[in-house]
Scaffold this motif. Sequence first.
Motif: not given
Length: 470
Positions: A393-404, A436-439, A450-453
């Motif tokens: 991929p060109r961009i990799i997105v980590a969702l949350g601390a474990s993913a990061a 998203p589970s954090y939200v 607010e966090e979803l936005a």
Amino acid sequence: MYRVALTAPDDFDGWRDAARRLAVNGVDPADVVWQAGETAGGDLFGDAPLPPDRPGAGFSVPRAFVDLAQSAILHRDPERFALLYALLCRLRDRPGLMEDKADPLLRRVDILAKAVRRDIHKMRAFVRFRALEDAVGPRFVAWFEPDHHIVRANAGFFLRRFATMHWSILTPEASIHWDGETLSEGPGASRGDAPADDPVEDLWKGYYAAIFNPARLKTKAMLSEMPKKYWRNLPEAALIPDLVAGAQAREAAMIATAPLPEKAPPKRQGNAATVWAALREEAMTCARCPLHRDATQTVFGEGPLDAPLLFIGEQPGDQEDLAGRPFVGPAGRLFDRALAQAGVDRSRAYVTNAVKHFKFERRGKRRLHQSPDAGEIEACRWWLKQEIDLVRPRIIVALGASAARAMLGRAVTISRARGQAIALDNGAEGWVTVHPSYVLRLPDEDRRKEELARFVADLRGIGERLKALP
């Protein structure tokens, strides 16, 4: 000559105790005969008793060997005990042997262990309970024919997964029974001892037929994941021949009625799909960390193999564990809505998790999510790296601390890493945001909005960045 008589074909504790006594006394593997269960018996001319135990004379072995031996010893190969003892003796003299993946003996034992782990996975996937009524109420009975001696080793999984049911699993070699309080074992049974069907099966067949997608039919892959030997015990398998036979006609009808895309996406060249299928198949038997013991199945990533955008979540949740797909639970549905609001095409993204097995704590009938630890994340990074290398991929997105942590190989703070591009070793660009589970877990509704936005804004910015890349 030493003859070791084990109490059962899966008697790991007996093998370990005997192997330790033999090894510390320097007994050559060629001088030991291993027997188990009904085949165990003495030699006509007599055998030497096991050498005496020598407290304090033992030696340590890596945990990887113990895990390997616990799996391999369940194989039906009659030489498994001797192979393991020979490997133990070599490991005593070469402590680093477990790292030598090219060693012929280690490879042979590893093949046995992989076959056992695959059989354990198949039992968990293909056991089908049928309801019976007895004096104390409903009881659920299943029939299964394992390839190896895995019944007792798999009992704990079914006990935890169906703790509130009264059930029995019958196999030709042994049977296990749970009455809500006590797990017991019994002798082997025959197929006729299990019920043939029950009323629920018609509902299950209807559901299976409804979700069958002819456009995604891969007969070879299906047979690899669900070999025909299991079909006779699966109610839905009776539908497969007709569904497969009609797949081409149904696919043609779907194509004829589908709207044409404005522009077809470019196709990935090469054998990426074949490599991905083989990688996923291998992951189904993964036992790199203890999480595989309680999870229903490995949940691998999915999406286009030429996806420019790859999302890494934390781990499967309860619904993902049952469905075998990532991001299909409540957090996944919120993720889909956020992507749509951000203008990011989910169908062009590959989604996966840092950890491929569900980690949970049981509370009554519920399975409560637990975050994976550093060791579990590290154990699964090999699978994640293979997915990233394949998709590119060109961009990799980590969702949350474990993913990061899985993406970067180190712990990071979301608040510090969020909103900035990170150059990754493979040439891709990394981004970090919340899961998203954090939200969903935020107790205050205004705070959730607010966090979803903020989450949607992060995704929108990532989407715009992807479009701006040369």
